[in-house]
Design a protein around this motif. Sequence first.
Motif, PDB file in Angstrom:
ATOM      1  N   LEU A 111      21.155 -30.357  44.639  1.00 30.08           N
ATOM      2  CA  LEU A 111      20.355 -31.606  44.035  1.00 30.08           C
ATOM      3  C   LEU A 111      19.032 -31.741  44.368  1.00 30.08           C
ATOM      4  O   LEU A 111      18.307 -32.385  43.740  1.00 30.08           O
ATOM      5  CB  LEU A 111      21.277 -32.680  44.259  1.00 30.08           C
ATOM      6  CG  LEU A 111      22.804 -32.835  43.664  1.00 30.08           C
ATOM      7  CD1 LEU A 111      23.672 -34.059  44.085  1.00 30.08           C
ATOM      8  CD2 LEU A 111      22.675 -32.578  42.041  1.00 30.08           C
ATOM      9  N   SER A 112      18.708 -31.165  45.491  1.00 29.25           N
ATOM     10  CA  SER A 112      17.294 -31.402  45.994  1.00 29.25           C
ATOM     11  C   SER A 112      16.201 -30.578  45.690  1.00 29.25           C
ATOM     12  O   SER A 112      14.951 -30.786  45.882  1.00 29.25           O
ATOM     13  CB  SER A 112      17.314 -31.471  47.704  1.00 29.25           C
ATOM     14  OG  SER A 112      17.448 -30.084  48.104  1.00 29.25           O
ATOM     15  N   GLY A 113      16.488 -29.695  44.846  1.00 35.27           N
ATOM     16  CA  GLY A 113      15.255 -28.617  44.441  1.00 35.27           C
ATOM     17  C   GLY A 113      15.838 -27.429  43.667  1.00 35.27           C
ATOM     18  O   GLY A 113      17.344 -27.483  43.230  1.00 35.27           O
ATOM     19  N   PRO A 114      15.303 -26.623  43.235  1.00 30.25           N
ATOM     20  CA  PRO A 114      15.475 -25.295  42.241  1.00 30.25           C
ATOM     21  C   PRO A 114      16.592 -24.650  43.154  1.00 30.25           C
ATOM     22  O   PRO A 114      16.660 -24.553  44.370  1.00 30.25           O
ATOM     23  CB  PRO A 114      14.278 -24.560  42.288  1.00 30.25           C
ATOM     24  CG  PRO A 114      13.228 -25.521  42.384  1.00 30.25           C
ATOM     25  CD  PRO A 114      13.613 -26.567  43.612  1.00 30.25           C
ATOM     26  N   VAL A 115      17.569 -24.104  42.367  1.00 30.34           N
ATOM     27  CA  VAL A 115      18.493 -23.559  42.756  1.00 30.34           C
ATOM     28  C   VAL A 115      18.710 -21.832  41.849  1.00 30.34           C
ATOM     29  O   VAL A 115      18.118 -22.276  40.789  1.00 30.34           O
ATOM     30  CB  VAL A 115      20.111 -24.011  42.865  1.00 30.34           C
ATOM     31  CG1 VAL A 115      19.903 -25.112  43.817  1.00 30.34           C
ATOM     32  CG2 VAL A 115      20.503 -24.373  41.220  1.00 30.34           C
ATOM     33  N   PRO A 116      19.413 -20.972  42.351  1.00 29.99           N
ATOM     34  CA  PRO A 116      19.371 -19.464  41.589  1.00 29.99           C
ATOM     35  C   PRO A 116      20.269 -19.988  40.363  1.00 29.99           C
ATOM     36  O   PRO A 116      21.457 -20.793  40.601  1.00 29.99           O
ATOM     37  CB  PRO A 116      19.895 -18.597  42.640  1.00 29.99           C
ATOM     38  CG  PRO A 116      19.700 -19.260  43.810  1.00 29.99           C
ATOM     39  CD  PRO A 116      19.733 -20.847  43.709  1.00 29.99           C
ATOM     40  N   ASP A 117      20.309 -19.093  39.268  1.00 29.41           N
ATOM     41  CA  ASP A 117      21.094 -19.306  38.110  1.00 29.41           C
ATOM     42  C   ASP A 117      22.296 -18.130  38.615  1.00 29.41           C
ATOM     43  O   ASP A 117      22.108 -17.027  39.019  1.00 29.41           O
ATOM     44  CB  ASP A 117      20.502 -18.825  36.951  1.00 29.41           C
ATOM     45  CG  ASP A 117      19.719 -19.948  36.647  1.00 29.41           C
ATOM     46  OD1 ASP A 117      19.692 -21.086  37.009  1.00 29.41           O
ATOM     47  OD2 ASP A 117      18.626 -19.767  35.774  1.00 29.41           O
ATOM     48  N   GLY A 118      23.632 -18.358  38.273  1.00 35.04           N
ATOM     49  CA  GLY A 118      24.665 -17.266  38.537  1.00 35.04           C
ATOM     50  C   GLY A 118      25.534 -17.440  39.553  1.00 35.04           C
ATOM     51  O   GLY A 118      25.405 -18.511  40.270  1.00 35.04           O
ATOM     52  N   PHE A 119      26.010 -16.507  39.892  1.00 35.11           N
ATOM     53  CA  PHE A 119      27.112 -16.439  40.952  1.00 35.11           C
ATOM     54  C   PHE A 119      26.318 -16.233  42.237  1.00 35.11           C
ATOM     55  O   PHE A 119      25.453 -15.543  42.565  1.00 35.11           O
ATOM     56  CB  PHE A 119      28.061 -15.472  41.100  1.00 35.11           C
ATOM     57  CG  PHE A 119      29.061 -15.354  42.146  1.00 35.11           C
ATOM     58  CD1 PHE A 119      30.241 -16.145  41.766  1.00 35.11           C
ATOM     59  CD2 PHE A 119      28.805 -14.959  43.218  1.00 35.11           C
ATOM     60  CE1 PHE A 119      31.314 -16.066  42.957  1.00 35.11           C
ATOM     61  CE2 PHE A 119      29.593 -14.833  44.331  1.00 35.11           C
ATOM     62  CZ  PHE A 119      31.048 -15.429  44.027  1.00 35.11           C
ATOM     63  N   VAL A 120      26.454 -17.397  43.295  1.00 34.23           N
ATOM     64  CA  VAL A 120      25.711 -17.326  44.499  1.00 34.23           C
ATOM     65  C   VAL A 120      26.524 -17.604  45.597  1.00 34.23           C
ATOM     66  O   VAL A 120      27.408 -18.341  45.452  1.00 34.23           O
ATOM     67  CB  VAL A 120      24.640 -18.578  44.414  1.00 34.23           C
ATOM     68  CG1 VAL A 120      23.927 -18.552  45.664  1.00 34.23           C
ATOM     69  CG2 VAL A 120      23.353 -18.288  43.202  1.00 34.23           C
ATOM     70  N   THR A 121      26.507 -17.123  46.858  1.00 33.95           N
ATOM     71  CA  THR A 121      27.079 -17.373  47.909  1.00 33.95           C
ATOM     72  C   THR A 121      26.661 -18.524  48.854  1.00 33.95           C
ATOM     73  O   THR A 121      25.498 -18.700  48.702  1.00 33.95           O
ATOM     74  CB  THR A 121      27.268 -16.074  48.887  1.00 33.95           C
ATOM     75  OG1 THR A 121      26.067 -15.648  49.374  1.00 33.95           O
ATOM     76  CG2 THR A 121      27.735 -14.878  48.044  1.00 33.95           C
ATOM     77  N   PRO A 122      27.279 -18.916  49.743  1.00 30.44           N
ATOM     78  CA  PRO A 122      26.837 -19.870  50.558  1.00 30.44           C
ATOM     79  C   PRO A 122      25.588 -19.586  51.276  1.00 30.44           C
ATOM     80  O   PRO A 122      24.536 -20.430  51.526  1.00 30.44           O
ATOM     81  CB  PRO A 122      27.895 -20.547  51.515  1.00 30.44           C
ATOM     82  CG  PRO A 122      29.157 -20.132  50.694  1.00 30.44           C
ATOM     83  CD  PRO A 122      28.761 -18.945  50.016  1.00 30.44           C
ATOM     84  N   ALA A 123      25.491 -18.356  51.863  1.00 35.95           N
ATOM     85  CA  ALA A 123      24.658 -17.973  52.834  1.00 35.95           C
ATOM     86  C   ALA A 123      23.102 -17.600  51.870  1.00 35.95           C
ATOM     87  O   ALA A 123      22.211 -17.748  52.292  1.00 35.95           O
ATOM     88  CB  ALA A 123      24.936 -16.555  53.521  1.00 35.95           C
ATOM     89  N   GLN A 124      23.708 -17.151  50.480  1.00 30.11           N
ATOM     90  CA  GLN A 124      22.396 -16.877  49.817  1.00 30.11           C
ATOM     91  C   GLN A 124      21.815 -18.157  49.456  1.00 30.11           C
ATOM     92  O   GLN A 124      20.453 -18.078  49.097  1.00 30.11           O
ATOM     93  CB  GLN A 124      22.943 -16.233  48.304  1.00 30.11           C
ATOM     94  CG  GLN A 124      23.386 -14.757  48.594  1.00 30.11           C
ATOM     95  CD  GLN A 124      23.955 -14.256  47.488  1.00 30.11           C
ATOM     96  OE1 GLN A 124      24.310 -14.825  46.465  1.00 30.11           O
ATOM     97  NE2 GLN A 124      23.632 -12.907  47.237  1.00 30.11           N
ATOM     98  N   LEU A 125      22.521 -19.496  49.474  1.00 30.10           N
ATOM     99  CA  LEU A 125      21.533 -20.774  49.077  1.00 30.10           C
ATOM    100  C   LEU A 125      21.200 -21.034  50.382  1.00 30.10           C
ATOM    101  O   LEU A 125      19.837 -21.835  50.182  1.00 30.10           O
ATOM    102  CB  LEU A 125      22.728 -21.463  48.293  1.00 30.10           C
ATOM    103  CG  LEU A 125      22.207 -22.840  47.931  1.00 30.10           C
ATOM    104  CD1 LEU A 125      20.946 -22.736  46.888  1.00 30.10           C
ATOM    105  CD2 LEU A 125      23.132 -23.913  47.457  1.00 30.10           C
TER     106      LEU A 125
END
Length: 354
Positions: free
Chosen positions: A321-335
Amino acid sequence: MAVFKPSWMLYGATGYTGKLIAEQAKARGQNVILAGRDGNLLAPMAERLGVSYRAFDMSARDEIDKNLAGIRLVLNCAGPFSLTASTLAQACMRTGSHYLDIAGEVAEHRGLLRLDERAKESGVMLLPGVGFGILPSDCLALHLKQKLPQAVTLTLAFSAGASASHGTLATLIESLDQSGYVRRSGQLIPAEPASESRDVDFGPGKVQRAILFPWRADVLSAGLSTEIPHIQSYGAVPAVLRFVLKNRKLFESGGFLNGLLRRYAAGAPEGPKANDRAKRKSWLYGEVISEHGARARAVVEGPDPYDFTTIAALAAVERSLSGPVPDGFVTPAQLLGTAPLFNLPGVKLHDQVV
């Protein structure tokens, strides 16, 4: 001046884990909306916490979409996730809400991974496994990859206490008819639960016997997060679960023993009491090996798995919620990278000398 906090939805709020997350979200000043199937359970809980709620189930597409209107993010805590994850994730893509859940099973993660392109087209993130089930092991895998970039083999293992809750057993029963997997040469291949066992040194958690637990989604998520080609996952599980897994065929759906197991699960406690959780810890082990035999090992020491899930899930929600995030399937470590191993309360990382 007050800081605006976007609203997000906690689906499955009246379950054991949902209640823990709801209470902590409120305590942290989050603008959480409780949701689930039963308004009679949601109403008093929402009143006690001073938040709003929405009651709906997974049976009517229009009803789901109406209730997701205006929601920035949904955290799904309603298991079994085989019945809720895909339906709720697809609703999120229609309404523009990011989707998170605490599912730890590879089948549900694979199902969401198939929605990757659609999620990208919708501008929506799909982030499963933000509880104890996957987030810390995925971050641990990335940490080990950073320590040994040439790693080609990754072994993960978890230890989560000597008893099994109703929810844990219910998820196990759902998994009995499904294939487990290991990662070989970059591909997931079927593997039989408990077909291998090994002693695992959990450091402060001592050496424990663990069995191959190939339903865990970290074989998928860690593969995406690290690109390590060979991965397998073990579990130091209670004796009753070891017995069931070693004799899986006897407990598959429709049989007498399956019925006994379901009755046993129905009688299991919903979850541990607060004072019991305070006394219990969880452990995650990881080891990587390079083609030339170089090794790196580490152990994550954390609180009770339910408390670990609460702090991990809220960390993922707050980051999303705090900023931009990737679109699509993401793993916890990728975020999140490896940050949860260092900044989550009660979590310690122990690098082992090899």
